[in-house]
Design a protein around this motif. Structure first.
Motif, short mmCIF file in Angstrom:
data_model
loop_
_atom_site.label_atom_id
_atom_site.label_comp_id
_atom_site.label_asym_id
_atom_site.label_seq_id
_atom_site.Cartn_x
_atom_site.Cartn_y
_atom_site.Cartn_z
N ILE B 84 65.35 27.94 83.35
CA ILE B 84 64.56 28.68 82.36
C ILE B 84 63.20 28.01 82.16
O ILE B 84 62.17 28.69 82.11
CB ILE B 84 65.34 28.79 81.03
CG1 ILE B 84 66.49 29.78 81.23
CG2 ILE B 84 64.44 29.27 79.91
CD1 ILE B 84 67.46 29.82 80.10
N SER B 85 63.18 26.66 82.10
CA SER B 85 61.86 26.07 81.90
C SER B 85 60.99 26.22 83.13
O SER B 85 59.76 26.31 83.02
CB SER B 85 61.94 24.62 81.42
OG SER B 85 63.08 23.99 81.86
N THR B 86 61.60 26.24 84.32
CA THR B 86 60.78 26.45 85.52
C THR B 86 60.23 27.87 85.57
O THR B 86 59.07 28.09 85.92
CB THR B 86 61.59 26.15 86.79
OG1 THR B 86 62.29 24.93 86.61
CG2 THR B 86 60.67 26.02 87.98
N TYR B 87 61.08 28.84 85.21
CA TYR B 87 60.57 30.23 85.18
C TYR B 87 59.46 30.34 84.15
O TYR B 87 58.43 30.98 84.38
CB TYR B 87 61.65 31.24 84.82
CG TYR B 87 62.94 31.15 85.61
CD1 TYR B 87 62.92 30.82 86.96
CD2 TYR B 87 64.17 31.39 85.01
CE1 TYR B 87 64.10 30.72 87.67
CE2 TYR B 87 65.35 31.29 85.72
CZ TYR B 87 65.31 30.94 87.04
OH TYR B 87 66.48 30.84 87.74
N ALA B 88 59.70 29.70 82.99
CA ALA B 88 58.69 29.77 81.93
C ALA B 88 57.38 29.14 82.40
O ALA B 88 56.30 29.69 82.18
CB ALA B 88 59.21 29.06 80.69
N GLN B 89 57.50 28.01 83.08
CA GLN B 89 56.31 27.34 83.58
C GLN B 89 55.58 28.21 84.60
O GLN B 89 54.36 28.40 84.53
CB GLN B 89 56.69 26.01 84.24
CG GLN B 89 55.48 25.27 84.78
CD GLN B 89 55.86 23.98 85.47
OE1 GLN B 89 57.03 23.75 85.77
NE2 GLN B 89 54.87 23.15 85.74
N ALA B 90 56.36 28.77 85.53
CA ALA B 90 55.74 29.61 86.56
C ALA B 90 55.07 30.81 85.91
O ALA B 90 53.96 31.20 86.29
CB ALA B 90 56.80 30.05 87.57
N GLY B 91 55.73 31.39 84.91
CA GLY B 91 55.17 32.56 84.24
C GLY B 91 53.92 32.20 83.46
O GLY B 91 52.90 32.90 83.53
N GLN B 92 53.98 31.10 82.75
CA GLN B 92 52.87 30.71 81.89
C GLN B 92 51.65 30.30 82.71
O GLN B 92 50.53 30.64 82.37
CB GLN B 92 53.32 29.55 81.00
CG GLN B 92 52.34 29.23 79.91
CD GLN B 92 52.92 28.24 78.92
OE1 GLN B 92 54.09 27.91 78.96
NE2 GLN B 92 52.09 27.77 78.02
N ALA B 296 58.47 37.59 80.58
CA ALA B 296 58.10 37.45 79.18
C ALA B 296 57.06 36.36 79.00
O ALA B 296 56.07 36.53 78.28
CB ALA B 296 59.33 37.16 78.34
N CYS B 297 57.27 35.22 79.67
CA CYS B 297 56.32 34.11 79.52
C CYS B 297 54.98 34.45 80.17
O CYS B 297 53.92 34.06 79.67
CB CYS B 297 56.90 32.85 80.13
SG CYS B 297 58.27 32.22 79.16
N SER B 302 49.83 34.08 79.81
CA SER B 302 48.74 33.95 80.77
C SER B 302 47.52 34.72 80.28
O SER B 302 47.64 35.73 79.58
CB SER B 302 49.18 34.42 82.14
OG SER B 302 49.73 35.70 82.04
N GLY B 303 46.36 34.25 80.63
CA GLY B 303 45.13 34.88 80.20
C GLY B 303 44.64 34.34 78.88
O GLY B 303 43.46 34.23 78.65
N GLY B 304 45.55 33.98 78.02
CA GLY B 304 45.17 33.42 76.72
C GLY B 304 44.88 31.93 76.84
O GLY B 304 44.83 31.39 77.94
N LEU B 320 55.64 31.59 72.32
CA LEU B 320 56.18 32.94 72.29
C LEU B 320 56.22 33.47 70.86
O LEU B 320 55.92 34.63 70.60
CB LEU B 320 57.59 32.97 72.88
CG LEU B 320 57.69 33.06 74.40
CD1 LEU B 320 59.14 32.99 74.83
CD2 LEU B 320 57.07 34.35 74.90
N ARG B 321 56.57 32.56 69.93
CA ARG B 321 56.63 32.98 68.53
C ARG B 321 55.25 33.39 68.05
O ARG B 321 55.07 34.39 67.38
CB ARG B 321 57.18 31.84 67.68
CG ARG B 321 57.34 32.20 66.21
CD ARG B 321 57.81 30.98 65.49
NE ARG B 321 56.99 29.85 65.96
CZ ARG B 321 56.42 28.97 65.15
NH1 ARG B 321 56.57 29.09 63.87
NH2 ARG B 321 55.70 27.99 65.61
#
Lengths: 126, 553
Positions: B84-92, B296-297, B302-304, B320-321
């Motif tokens: 999950i943290s890797t997906y979050a990192q990749a997404g972010q 979601a991440c 991204s962009g922000g 996310l919050r």
């Protein structure tokens, strides 16, 4: 053995727990290689090297099966000098083996055909 | 009770075979009696005497529900703390750029897990023991120590995830980590497979919380610009993220876990079709969870200002919050917590299974603590040790996560090479060896994983030498082709005479110690030697890379 509090019939002795325990013990006899190792040990304690030579099996396989037999309380290891010798746990095990041997020697109706392969036949015994 | 089979498999016979009414199939290399008997799953039961045909949709569905478990658990557990943290990192950091990779990885997982499920059902032996018996003691010890080291690190990251997730809700890690450890230790202690699997199913169900997460995230306005903006990282960083994604998704423990769990669940070749189906279901659940978290991440961050500023999983929940509202943050924390707990349960169990498997001690979830102390003891010890490390103040745990995933990714090729060779070992799988088309795919996959690890080495050792995308892509394509050809060459021809395919559902591996040694082939030996050298080099390279990052390059 554990729960011999009520009654004297066999059903009182063979409780669930005891049946599980016995089935576990018998499971250890359910592979030809383990049966052969036990057979080898009937003559007295032997080392892994001895067993390997006598049975013509791989050393790692013998060690592995010995571990299974120890886990099931059929075999125990003792140190004599530098060597580790493996022997039957106690005389119950040799009695058990002898009885199994006699049982297999008896011609019985369920035995279908002797042609089903000698290696596999030992498995049916247990 | 029927006696154990005392006849050779029917496929050797010449006559007509009616498998459907044959005797129960017995796997003859089992080490624990508890691995024999009825299938007692969380959602149903199948008797070992049930050998008749399964007719009708309803009865088939019931069988599927009973068999379902190992594949679903292992694949959903794949979305663990590291995942999950890797997906979050990749997404972010990279937006939706790596979504395609997740889809590819899901396919790779399905291929791998189907192979180990088959090995478990047909042989009745664990993965570690098969490696010991078929590749010798050295490789066996290598595979096992590998598994121990990587798994231990993985469990540390799981507890980090638990600490982050409950920290989001304001729970101190000195409370949350010991609590989670206690719950995890108690899960298998009851000694009933069914209760353990039910607990796993609850966790699997909660993992579906990822779906509302992506729904909440969709309303973010800056999405379009975000995807286009690209990343601030160099190509080397991109490659490292790719390898981390692969390392977290396709991990060696999954192979060991599913094979042992299939054995423990008493699934025989008779039920292999259902086992395959449930592995497919698990893959779909994995893909849903992974895509939802990454998406979601990506949409939220991204962009922000947060884009490219990945810190750790706890920070992701916070951001996310801020972006999507308090529900999204809480959902992410719950998903993280749930994944970490499920991951710990499965990863730790894979070690306990493997130890029991290699040492010949009792190892089964059907056994209680009193019945199998070493099995439960090793499980508890590993959890306590890992939890203890997380509680040490100021340990660089975020970095550990990345390092673990990269290390696992590098070590993975060896596991896959063993797997592929085992699945083409006719003494082991008999009529169940890999068909040619599967070898084609699996060979290509192994080669691609190998080459990606190679790219990691290059980017780690020669930092000036940027690996361009065309070069990397070209290497991957070449490797895939070469791997596919090798895979095809491994294929055992004429495994089953055409008329006797039906007999397969009764075929099990003969007692493992009675098998003939694997045919000595020079390519096989050479391949294993090259693999060893390669592994040493790549593992060293990862360590160098980690040290470089640590000292702030």
């Amino acid at each position: 053995m554990k729960s011999a509090e009520s009654g004297s019939g066999p059903e009182a002795v063979f409780t669930d727990a005891v049946a599980e325990q016995l089935a576990d013990t018998m499971f250890a006899l359910s592979t030809p290689s383990r049966v052969r190792i036990l057979g080898c040990l009937l003559g007295g304690p032997r080392s892994v090297g001895d067993l390997t030579e006598a049975l013509g099996m791989e050393q790692s396989a013998v060690s592995h099966q010995l571990r299974v037999l120890r886990e099931h309380g059929l075999v125990r290891a003792e140190k004599s000098g530098r060597q580790r010798l493996y022997g039957l746990w106690d005389e119950h095990v040799s009695t058990l083996l002898q009885a199994a041997l006699d049982h297999a020697a008896r011609p019985h109706p369920a035995a279908r055909s002797a042609a089903s392969g000698s290696g596999e036949a030992a498995q049916g015994v247990s | 009770m029927k006696p154990a089979q005392s006849r050779p498999g029917p496929e050797h016979g010449a006559g007509v075979i009616r498998v459907a009414f044959g005797p129960p199939t017995d796997r003859r290399s089992l080490l624990d009696r508890a691995h024999r008997g009825d299938i007692v799953g969380a959602l149903g039961r199948v008797s070992s005497a049930d050998t008749g045909p399964r007719l009708g949709v309803r009865r088939r569905l019931l069988a599927l529900l009973a068999v379902m478990g190992p594949g679903v658990v292992v694949l959903v557990a794949d979305n663990d703390a590291g995942g999950i943290s890797t997906y979050a990192q990749a997404g972010q950091d990279y937006g939706l750029r790596f979504l395609w990779l997740l889809v590819l990885l899901a396919a790779a997982l399905l291929v791998n897990q189907e192979m180990v499920g088959r090995l478990g059902a047909v042989t009745g032996a664990g993965h570690a023991r098969l490696i010991y018996e078929r590749f010798g003691r050295r490789w066996g010890a290598f595979a096992l120590s590998d598994l121990l080291v990587v798994n231990f690190l993985v469990i540390v990251t799981e507890f980090t995830g638990i600490a982050f997730a409950l920290g989001y809700f304001g729970v101190s890690r000195y409370l949350s980590v010991p609590l989670a450890a206690a719950v995890l230790i108690s899960l298998p202690l009851t000694g009933t497979f069914r209760r353990w699997e039910r607990a796993m199913y609850v966790l699997v169900f909660v993992s579906l919380a990822a779906v509302p997460l992506i729904v909440l995230a969709r309303h973010h306005p800056t999405v379009v610009t975000a995807v286009a903006s690209g990343s601030r990282h160099g190509p080397a960083g991109t490659v490292l993220v790719i390898i981390a994604l692969i390392g977290t998704t396709v991990a060696p423990w999954q192979l060991f876990f599913q094979q042992s769990n299939v054995v423990d669940k008493r699934i025989t070749p008779r039920w292999l079709g259902y086992e395959r189906a449930e592995t497919g279901i698990g893959t779909a659940l994995f893909a849903v969870g992974a895509v939802a978290v990454l998406g979601a991440c990506a949409l939220a961050c991204s962009g922000g200002p947060l884009h490219g500023a990945y810190l750790d999983a706890g920070a992701v929940a916070d951001s996310l919050r801020r972006v999507d509202g308090s529900w999204a943050g809480a959902l992410f924390a719950v998903i993280l917590l749930n994944g970490s707990v499920l991951g710990t349960a499965a990863v730790t169990l894979s070690v306990s299974y493997a130890i029991g498997d290699v040492t010949g001690t009792k190892h089964s979830l059907h056994r209680s603590w009193r019945d199998a102390r070493r099995f439960h003891g090793s499980y508890a010890a590993l959890i306590i040790l890992a939890a203890g490390i997380v509680l040490i103040p100021a340990a660089p745990l975020g970095l550990v996560t990345t390092a673990v995933q990269a290390l696992a990714g590098v070590l993975l090729p060896s596991a896959l090479v063993f797997l592929l060779l085992l699945c083409n070992d006719q003494a082991v799988l008999g009529p169940w060896v890999n068909p040619g088309w599967l070898n084609l795919i699996a060979g290509a996959l192994v080669a691609v994983f190998l080459i990606l690890s190679g790219v990691l080495v290059i980017s780690a050792l020669f930092r000036g030498l940027a690996v361009g995308w065309p070069a990397a892509l070209g290497a991957v394509v070449v490797a895939a082709v070469a791997g596919a050809v090798c895979g095809l060459r491994l294929t055992v021809r004429d495994t089953v005479p055409p008329g006797q395919r039906e007999g397969r559902s009764c075929w099990t591996m003969p007692p493992i110690e009675s098998l003939p040694a694997p045919p000595a082939s020079r390519t096989r030996t050479a391949g294993l030697v090259i693999l060893r050298a390669y592994l040493l080099i790549t593992a060293t390279a990862v360590v160098i890379k980690v040290v470089q990052v640590m000292f702030g390059q």
